[in-house]
Design a protein around this motif. Structure first.
Motif, PDB file in Angstrom:
ATOM      1  N   UNK A 324       1.164  -1.140  -0.197  1.00 29.82           N
ATOM      2  CA  UNK A 324       0.011  -0.199   0.175  1.00 29.82           C
ATOM      3  C   UNK A 324       0.862   1.375  -0.072  1.00 29.82           C
ATOM      4  N   UNK A 325       1.937   1.329   0.830  1.00 27.10           N
ATOM      5  CA  UNK A 325       2.720   2.731   0.994  1.00 27.10           C
ATOM      6  C   UNK A 325       3.767   3.126  -0.130  1.00 27.10           C
ATOM      7  N   UNK A 326       3.955   1.477  -0.931  1.00 21.57           N
ATOM      8  CA  UNK A 326       4.433   2.120  -1.755  1.00 21.57           C
ATOM      9  C   UNK A 326       4.229   1.864  -3.162  1.00 21.57           C
ATOM     10  N   UNK A 327       3.034   2.345  -2.928  1.00 23.17           N
ATOM     11  CA  UNK A 327       1.408   2.679  -4.073  1.00 23.17           C
ATOM     12  C   UNK A 327       1.969   1.944  -5.285  1.00 23.17           C
ATOM     13  N   UNK A 328       1.644   0.471  -5.058  1.00 20.59           N
ATOM     14  CA  UNK A 328       2.189  -0.719  -6.100  1.00 20.59           C
ATOM     15  C   UNK A 328       0.689  -1.853  -5.604  1.00 20.59           C
ATOM     16  N   UNK A 329      -0.399  -0.969  -5.487  1.00 23.53           N
ATOM     17  CA  UNK A 329      -1.568  -1.626  -5.470  1.00 23.53           C
ATOM     18  C   UNK A 329      -2.286  -2.089  -6.780  1.00 23.53           C
ATOM     19  N   UNK A 330      -1.685  -1.760  -7.925  1.00 24.73           N
ATOM     20  CA  UNK A 330      -2.320  -2.519  -9.078  1.00 24.73           C
ATOM     21  C   UNK A 330      -0.695  -2.441  -9.881  1.00 24.73           C
ATOM     22  N   UNK A 331      -0.517  -3.636 -10.731  1.00 31.31           N
ATOM     23  CA  UNK A 331       0.795  -3.795 -11.442  1.00 31.31           C
ATOM     24  C   UNK A 331       0.794  -2.238 -12.187  1.00 31.31           C
ATOM     25  N   UNK A 332       0.000  -1.901 -12.630  1.00 31.36           N
ATOM     26  CA  UNK A 332       0.145  -0.661 -13.359  1.00 31.36           C
ATOM     27  C   UNK A 332       0.582   0.648 -12.649  1.00 31.36           C
ATOM     28  N   UNK A 333       1.105   0.562 -11.938  1.00 31.33           N
ATOM     29  CA  UNK A 333       1.188   1.670 -10.902  1.00 31.33           C
ATOM     30  C   UNK A 333       2.770   1.770 -10.681  1.00 31.33           C
ATOM     31  N   UNK A 334       3.091   0.582 -11.066  1.00 28.66           N
ATOM     32  CA  UNK A 334       4.807   0.866 -11.339  1.00 28.66           C
ATOM     33  C   UNK A 334       5.292   1.514 -12.429  1.00 28.66           C
ATOM     34  N   UNK A 335       6.077   2.532 -12.416  1.00 32.18           N
ATOM     35  CA  UNK A 335       6.455   3.441 -13.542  1.00 32.18           C
ATOM     36  C   UNK A 335       7.736   3.197 -14.107  1.00 32.18           C
ATOM     37  N   UNK A 336       8.105   3.859 -14.870  1.00 34.74           N
ATOM     38  CA  UNK A 336       9.260   3.959 -15.441  1.00 34.74           C
ATOM     39  C   UNK A 336      10.128   5.289 -14.700  1.00 34.74           C
ATOM     40  N   UNK A 337      11.244   5.269 -14.543  1.00 38.70           N
ATOM     41  CA  UNK A 337      11.573   6.711 -14.155  1.00 38.70           C
ATOM     42  C   UNK A 337      11.410   7.818 -15.168  1.00 38.70           C
ATOM     43  N   UNK A 338      12.218   8.877 -14.390  1.00 37.54           N
ATOM     44  CA  UNK A 338      11.151  10.464 -15.535  1.00 37.54           C
ATOM     45  C   UNK A 338      12.080  10.364 -15.942  1.00 37.54           C
ATOM     46  N   UNK A 339      12.292  11.175 -17.337  1.00 37.86           N
ATOM     47  CA  UNK A 339      12.769  11.641 -18.168  1.00 37.86           C
ATOM     48  C   UNK A 339      13.446  13.180 -18.489  1.00 37.86           C
ATOM     49  N   UNK A 340      14.536  13.024 -18.553  1.00 42.52           N
ATOM     50  CA  UNK A 340      15.396  15.044 -18.399  1.00 42.52           C
ATOM     51  C   UNK A 340      14.267  15.861 -19.420  1.00 42.52           C
ATOM     52  N   UNK A 341      13.570  16.486 -18.504  1.00 48.68           N
ATOM     53  CA  UNK A 341      12.935  18.091 -19.220  1.00 48.68           C
ATOM     54  C   UNK A 341      12.876  18.973 -18.806  1.00 48.68           C
TER      55      UNK A 341
END
Length: 683
Positions: A324-341
């Motif tokens: 819960x506290x890692x914000x991964x209630x669902x597999x779709x909530x794993x994300x790539x790191x940010x790009x350099x913007x």
């Protein structure tokens, strides 16, 4: 991530310059935007790249990819450049003048003098008359300019940000603009739809449902069934290890004449039938067939994302509240790191003269604005010849720089057994929570879903060894996080030494495990770049420096298979005592004289007290912060003081669920911030 070149662009990528050309000094030529009908001037437009960007040694995820290393070649260039014109200060309700201006990519090689030139000139750009302010967004070049990366490998390497509202068919007001991190796996069905993951669950259930096992009276079978159904790690590696251990435990029974030996044999047969190789004899070394290999790696997710749970009758894919506290209630909530913007929201300075020839002589962009454009206009007119942004472009993202430290002390696992940590632990990935969608100004949208970055592109060798801080340092780009809110991190390690007991079972030699850390911007161990101004973990254009120390755990001093606390260091467990004779422990004796001693249970340097729950007087616990509420319950039957779990013993085979009872942070954290990602990131 591995370091992306960091040329001082991070803090100051600079400013835009616009120069109108194509008409004489006393002749105004007015053009019309064919899409919007807005009156525009045909101009020259220059983006300023400050000299410390192109001429200093600086970088960023690999050090090259985050523009971090100390070479002049670190600037990756800029592409996907969007420029929006406005006739007033930009707010959420602002609408742009004319069409969105798309500028071609800038490369370091394209600069007139890469060692000195700090601006890049565009010709024949159309700027709406009446423009007073600009919004500019740009991205660092990935593999090649204007190429959209599509492979997971590239998205892990460079990061990946998606956006809405930037294009002409989407943009209505500034409030339509949103930036977010892309999901690694978009399938939220069990196991992310992986046939391998589903096959592993079927295999576990085939083993668990062997007739007679769950009801057997044989102590060996009963013990192993109860242990087997506690399995939570559902990756190919974890299931293979668990079945190997089960086979090793039951194969002697299968070869015996004891009660239910046939049940043990049936379990072993199911395991053997699933193997491509092994087992041999009573060995736990097995290799499952290809049908069961590659989950969740095939989805590009962390090993610990493959989780299962026993629902009372069968194994199912873990869902909903796990992690819960890692914000991964669902597999779709794993994300790539940010790009350099990059981004800038800036007023402009305008002149009726061509000013581009005067930029080269100036050392700083502020000198261009205050000297070259002294007394200039604040808006574009039909006679404008040159325009410059008053503010320099900045990095839109923040960077987390991570090092790992191990103490020189002895280390103990969750059972209080001394560990062999000679070879240490190698960081293979990081999971970083708290990532929300951000608005046009790159501030988090509070109502959006939180996500967790999975950074598997570790920069160099970040190995924790006893008594040392890792030589390597990892860099991860992320979006700005919420104010005054801690960010939880899970460190994905490989165990380089012998197996040890973690919080959810055995961590095998060579196995992957996770330790948690809390990055708290309000913690007393943080050091602010400017005292009192830092209140977020990820901040635009800041580098957040974190040194995470692996705590040591506690030894089993009395041989009961559980760790004990020994605050006075005399080699004996600290003991609870009952001073009023009511059968409830209310104090601690550390020296064996039978009298209560002052006691610091949580090790923060302040004495703590034992209180009872007012609603349940038979339930004592430690109040460690003086608020009259139990922070750590005490089992009234315990004779010795059980420590707060810490160290490698808090490690888990799967991504940790920080709501699980007894699962604590196995680390301590030191934080400080540096303004501008171009600064030297050494801790």
């Amino acid at each position: 991530m591995k370091t992306m070149t960091r040329i001082s662009l991070l803090a100051t990528v600079a400013t835009a310059l616009v120069t109108f050309s194509g008409c004489s000094e006393n002749e105004d030529i007015i053009n019309v935007d064919p899409v919007t009908g807005a009156k525009v001037a045909k101009t020259q437009f220059a983006i300023s790249l400050p000299k410390d960007i192109v001429g200093a040694k600086k970088t960023r995820m690999s050090a090259d990819n985050v523009q971090y290393d100390e070479t002049v070649a670190s600037f990756r260039g800029m592409d996907n450049i969007h420029l929006y014109s406005f006739d007033d200060d930009v707010t959420t309700t602002s609408t742009a003048l004319g069409s969105i201006i798309r500028l071609s990519a800038i490369s370091r090689a394209g600069l007139a003098d890469p060692e000195q030139t700090n601006f890049y000139v565009y010709n024949d750009q159309f700027i709406p008359i009446g423009t007073t302010n600009f919004l500019l967004y740009a991205k660092a070049v990935d593999n090649s300019a204007d190429e959209v990366i599509t492979t997971p490998a590239d998205k892990f390497r460079y990061g990946y940000i998606t956006h809405t509202g930037l294009d002409i068919n989407q943009f209505k007001t500034v409030n339509d603009i949103r930036f977010s991190l892309e999901s690694i796996c978009t399938d939220d069905t069990p196991c992310g739809g992986s046939t391998v993951g589903l096959a592993l669950i079927d295999l576990l259930n085939s083993v668990a449902s062997v007739p007679g096992w769950s009801t057997s009276t044989n102590e060996m079978l009963k013990k192993n069934f109860d242990l087997f159904i506690t399995l939570t790690a559902g990756s190919s590696t974890a299931v293979q290890a668990a079945l190997g251990e089960l086979y090793s435990a039951l194969s002697p029974l299968a070869a015996s004449i004891q009660v239910d030996a046939d049940v043990a044999q049936a379990i072993c047969n199911v395991i053997k039938d699933a193997c491509a190789a092994g087992p041999v004899g009573y060995s736990s070394s097995i290799t499952l067939s290809d049908k069961y290999q590659g989950y969740p790696a095939g989805l590009n997710l962390p090993v610990g994302a493959g989780k299962v749970t026993w629902d009372g009758t069968q194994f199912v894919a873990a869902a909903s509240e796990y992690g819960k506290h890692m914000e991964v209630k669902q597999l779709s909530e794993y994300v790539y790191p940010a790009s350099l913007y990059y981004q800038v929201n800036s007023p402009l300075r305008a002149s009726n003269e061509v000013k581009s020839g005067e930029y080269e002589a100036k050392e700083k962009w502020s000198e261009v604005i205050n000297s070259v454009y002294e007394g200039s206009e604040l808006s574009v007119s039909a006679s404008t010849q040159s325009v410059a942004l008053a503010n320099q472009v900045q990095y839109a993202v923040g960077r987390l720089d991570t090092r790992i430290t191990m103490k020189a002390n002895d280390y103990y696992d969750s059972k209080g057994a001394k560990m062999d940590v000679t070879k240490g632990f190698t960081l293979m990935g990081m999971l970083i929570g708290g990532q929300k969608e951000v608005a046009y100004n790159w501030k988090p949208v509070m109502t959006s879903v939180q996500h967790t970055i999975y950074d598997r592109e570790i920069n160099g060798d970040v190995t924790a060894l006893p008594g040392k801080t890792s030589d390597g340092e990892n860099y991860t780009l992320g979006l700005e996080t919420k104010t005054d809110v801690p960010v939880n991190v899970a460190l994905e390690f490989v165990n380089n030494g012998p197996a040890f007991q973690g919080a959810d079972g055995m961590i095998p030699a060579g196995g992957t495990f996770y330790l948690t850390a809390k990055l708290d911007p309000l913690a007393t161990t943080t050091t602010n770049y400017q005292a009192g101004t830092i209140d977020r973990i990820f901040i635009q254009d800041y580098a957040t420096k974190v040194n995470i120390t692996l705590l040591c755990g506690n030894a089993d001093l009395d041989g009961d298979g559980e760790p004990d606390l020994d605050r006075d260091g005399d080699g004996t467990p600290d003991k609870y005592i009952d001073t009023d004779g009511d059968g409830i422990p209310d104090a601690v004796d550390t020296d064996g004289d039978g009298d209560p001693d002052p006691y610091d249970y949580d090790g923060d340097g302040n004495p703590d007290v034992i209180i009872v729950d007012p609603d349940n007087p038979d339930t004592p616990g430690w109040d460690t912060d003086g608020d009259g509420v139990i922070d750590y319950p005490i089992d009234p039957d315990d004779d010795t003081v059980d420590p707060i779990p810490d160290g490698p013993g808090t490690g888990t085979n799967g991504v940790p669920d920080l709501d699980s009872p007894g699962l604590e942070f196995g680390t301590s954290v030191n934080l400080h911030w540096e303004n501008g990602l171009h600064l030297n990131p050494q801790i």
